[in-house]
Every structure is written in C-alpha cells, then in structure tokens.
Design an enzyme around this catalytic site. Structure first.
Site, PDB file in Angstrom:
ATOM      1  N   THR A  90     -13.881   4.316   3.691  1.00  0.00           N
ATOM      2  CA  THR A  90     -13.303   3.450   4.923  1.00  0.00           C
ATOM      3  C   THR A  90     -11.792   3.788   5.080  1.00  0.00           C
ATOM      4  O   THR A  90     -11.320   4.174   4.193  1.00  0.00           O
ATOM      5  CB  THR A  90     -13.589   2.005   4.710  1.00  0.00           C
ATOM      6  OG1 THR A  90     -12.607   1.444   3.749  1.00  0.00           O
ATOM      7  CG2 THR A  90     -14.984   1.621   4.377  1.00  0.00           C
ATOM      8  N   ARG A  98      -2.551  12.583 -12.771  1.00  0.00           N
ATOM      9  CA  ARG A  98      -1.164  12.333 -12.469  1.00  0.00           C
ATOM     10  C   ARG A  98      -0.636  11.035 -13.319  1.00  0.00           C
ATOM     11  O   ARG A  98       0.469  10.615 -13.180  1.00  0.00           O
ATOM     12  CB  ARG A  98      -0.879  12.013 -10.952  1.00  0.00           C
ATOM     13  CG  ARG A  98      -0.964  13.319 -10.320  1.00  0.00           C
ATOM     14  CD  ARG A  98      -1.175  13.238  -9.053  1.00  0.00           C
ATOM     15  NE  ARG A  98      -1.377  14.504  -8.226  1.00  0.00           N
ATOM     16  CZ  ARG A  98      -2.461  15.294  -8.303  1.00  0.00           C
ATOM     17  NH1 ARG A  98      -3.377  15.074  -8.929  1.00  0.00           N
ATOM     18  NH2 ARG A  98      -2.410  16.623  -7.590  1.00  0.00           N
ATOM     19  N   PHE A 107       8.916   3.267  -6.219  1.00  0.00           N
ATOM     20  CA  PHE A 107       7.590   3.433  -5.565  1.00  0.00           C
ATOM     21  C   PHE A 107       6.962   4.616  -6.740  1.00  0.00           C
ATOM     22  O   PHE A 107       7.186   5.556  -6.540  1.00  0.00           O
ATOM     23  CB  PHE A 107       7.646   4.220  -4.452  1.00  0.00           C
ATOM     24  CG  PHE A 107       6.247   4.426  -3.452  1.00  0.00           C
ATOM     25  CD1 PHE A 107       5.820   3.487  -3.098  1.00  0.00           C
ATOM     26  CD2 PHE A 107       5.748   5.485  -3.606  1.00  0.00           C
ATOM     27  CE1 PHE A 107       4.570   3.456  -2.257  1.00  0.00           C
ATOM     28  CE2 PHE A 107       4.343   5.705  -3.078  1.00  0.00           C
ATOM     29  CZ  PHE A 107       3.864   4.727  -2.500  1.00  0.00           C
ATOM     30  N   VAL A 165      -3.908   3.835  -5.527  1.00  0.00           N
ATOM     31  CA  VAL A 165      -5.034   3.639  -4.537  1.00  0.00           C
ATOM     32  C   VAL A 165      -5.757   5.137  -4.191  1.00  0.00           C
ATOM     33  O   VAL A 165      -5.370   5.976  -4.107  1.00  0.00           O
ATOM     34  CB  VAL A 165      -4.394   3.373  -3.128  1.00  0.00           C
ATOM     35  CG1 VAL A 165      -5.477   2.947  -2.021  1.00  0.00           C
ATOM     36  CG2 VAL A 165      -3.400   2.005  -3.237  1.00  0.00           C
ATOM     37  N   ILE A 166      -7.116   4.821  -4.587  1.00  0.00           N
ATOM     38  CA  ILE A 166      -8.158   5.948  -4.349  1.00  0.00           C
ATOM     39  C   ILE A 166      -8.991   5.980  -3.178  1.00  0.00           C
ATOM     40  O   ILE A 166      -9.478   5.136  -2.748  1.00  0.00           O
ATOM     41  CB  ILE A 166      -8.764   6.214  -5.575  1.00  0.00           C
ATOM     42  CG1 ILE A 166      -7.879   6.550  -7.057  1.00  0.00           C
ATOM     43  CG2 ILE A 166      -9.828   7.374  -5.568  1.00  0.00           C
ATOM     44  CD1 ILE A 166      -8.701   6.059  -8.165  1.00  0.00           C
ATOM     45  N   HIS A 211      -9.487   1.548   4.634  1.00  0.00           N
ATOM     46  CA  HIS A 211      -8.727   0.454   3.804  1.00  0.00           C
ATOM     47  C   HIS A 211      -7.971   1.211   3.166  1.00  0.00           C
ATOM     48  O   HIS A 211      -6.697   0.751   2.959  1.00  0.00           O
ATOM     49  CB  HIS A 211      -9.777   0.121   2.969  1.00  0.00           C
ATOM     50  CG  HIS A 211      -9.219  -1.242   1.946  1.00  0.00           C
ATOM     51  ND1 HIS A 211      -8.668  -2.346   2.297  1.00  0.00           N
ATOM     52  CD2 HIS A 211      -8.946  -1.020   0.608  1.00  0.00           C
ATOM     53  CE1 HIS A 211      -8.301  -3.065   1.307  1.00  0.00           C
ATOM     54  NE2 HIS A 211      -8.427  -2.227   0.378  1.00  0.00           N
ATOM     55  N   SER A 249      -2.337  -2.956  -5.343  1.00  0.00           N
ATOM     56  CA  SER A 249      -1.254  -2.294  -5.008  1.00  0.00           C
ATOM     57  C   SER A 249      -0.853  -3.008  -3.661  1.00  0.00           C
ATOM     58  O   SER A 249       0.435  -3.008  -3.384  1.00  0.00           O
ATOM     59  CB  SER A 249      -1.625  -0.919  -4.430  1.00  0.00           C
ATOM     60  OG  SER A 249      -1.830  -0.094  -5.585  1.00  0.00           O
ATOM     61  N   PHE A 250      -1.632  -3.705  -2.824  1.00  0.00           N
ATOM     62  CA  PHE A 250      -1.249  -4.439  -1.732  1.00  0.00           C
ATOM     63  C   PHE A 250      -0.047  -5.562  -2.123  1.00  0.00           C
ATOM     64  O   PHE A 250       0.803  -5.722  -1.611  1.00  0.00           O
ATOM     65  CB  PHE A 250      -2.336  -4.802  -0.797  1.00  0.00           C
ATOM     66  CG  PHE A 250      -1.965  -5.534   0.468  1.00  0.00           C
ATOM     67  CD1 PHE A 250      -1.763  -4.795   1.872  1.00  0.00           C
ATOM     68  CD2 PHE A 250      -1.647  -6.796   0.503  1.00  0.00           C
ATOM     69  CE1 PHE A 250      -1.479  -5.339   2.763  1.00  0.00           C
ATOM     70  CE2 PHE A 250      -1.147  -7.439   1.863  1.00  0.00           C
ATOM     71  CZ  PHE A 250      -1.255  -6.989   2.872  1.00  0.00           C
ATOM     72  N   GLU A 251      -0.356  -6.062  -3.261  1.00  0.00           N
ATOM     73  CA  GLU A 251       0.407  -7.180  -3.881  1.00  0.00           C
ATOM     74  C   GLU A 251       1.556  -6.752  -4.566  1.00  0.00           C
ATOM     75  O   GLU A 251       2.362  -7.740  -5.016  1.00  0.00           O
ATOM     76  CB  GLU A 251      -0.629  -8.254  -4.782  1.00  0.00           C
ATOM     77  CG  GLU A 251      -1.571  -8.764  -3.924  1.00  0.00           C
ATOM     78  CD  GLU A 251      -2.805  -7.952  -3.785  1.00  0.00           C
ATOM     79  OE1 GLU A 251      -3.574  -8.269  -2.901  1.00  0.00           O
ATOM     80  OE2 GLU A 251      -3.002  -6.882  -4.376  1.00  0.00           O
TER      81      GLU A 251
END
Length: 160
Positions: free
Chosen positions: A95, A136, A122, A90-91, A97, A65-67
């Site tokens: 941490t 979802r 998004f 993103v789960i 992160h 997801s960052f990319e």
C-alpha cells in the site's frame, strides 16, 4: 544503487572530532526491530569508538518511524544534548502507507533541525525489501547507524 559499492561503516577516526565531551540522544523505532536494533548498535559503537562516554548516550524507544519526530522533540526539550539520532526502518509494502510514513519522518526530522539549535540526524532506512534493510544495518553494505553517529559528532561540533 547509491550504496552498491560503499560500506557505510567505513570512517577515518583521525578525521572525526573527539566526542568525549558530547552528549547524544538516540530515538529508536520498535517497528522492524531487527533492523533498528542493528542500526542502534552501529551508532552506539561508533560513538564509543570516537570517544563518547557510555553515560552520555541516552536511548529512548518509540513505536514506529512516524513517532520518531515526537520522541526526538521531547528528547530535545527535556535533555541537555549535543545531537540526537533518529533511527527507524520503513520497508515498502503493498500500500501507499510506506510513502506517507517515509515522508512524514523525513519532514518531521527536517522541521526539528529548523526549529531547534541541536542537530537531529536522519537514520531512517527506506528500503524496498527486508534484504536491502539488512544489508544496510550491519550487512554487506555496513551500517547506516555508524554513518549517522559520525554525522552526529560532526554536526554537534559544528553547533557549538
């Protein structure tokens, strides 16, 4: 919970503009692939259902997801598209992160919407548990990918 009593896949086709003349890009995160593939199928099928032509839907994969921001940016710069859908999941883990990735993905996609004349939708699930993500991405709450496709059609038409 915002989606507790809502099915994300419900839409009235009569209220959606015809997508036959539109071109869509979909950037899909490979991380949490079971979830992102479900989201992709929801988006892809909704686009087809609303008239988009299969050959006018382009898919690119990115590692996570960052990319998504970079993938969507390259797609915007190199393809003739009317809208891009950024799909990720993103789960929450043990941490912080999770917080950094979610924030970066949201900010990055927002920045693309400000910088470019083509809308970037998004479609990144940010869930506490795998079960929430499953619910979802084709589960009991429907499919957020379907909802993103409908948003992409509406925003593409708005941008014309």
């Amino acid at each position: 919970m915002a989606t507790e009593n809502k099915n994300l896949s419900n839409y009235n086709k009569e209220e959606i503009p015809d997508a036959a003349h539109l071109r869509f890009g979909i950037v899909v995160s490979e991380w949490n692939e079971t979830i992102t593939e479900g989201l992709y199928l929801g988006a892809f099928n909704a686009l087809l259902d609303c008239g988009a032509q299969k050959e006018n839907i382009l898919r690119w994969n990115v590692p996570g997801s960052f990319e998504l921001t970079f993938g969507a940016k390259k797609m915007l710069e190199s393809q003739n598209l009317d809208a891009v859908i950024a799909i990720g999941s993103v789960i929450r883990g043990e941490t912080s992160h999770f917080d950094f990735v979610c924030s970066a993905a949201a900010q990055g996609i927002k920045d693309l919407n400000v910088a470019y004349k083509i809308p970037v939708i998004f479609c990144v699930l940010t869930d506490d548990t795998l079960q929430q993500a499953m619910d979802r991405s084709g589960g009991k709450h429907g499919n957020k990918g379907t909802e993103a496709a409908i948003a992409a059609i509406k925003m593409a038409v708005l941008g014309q």
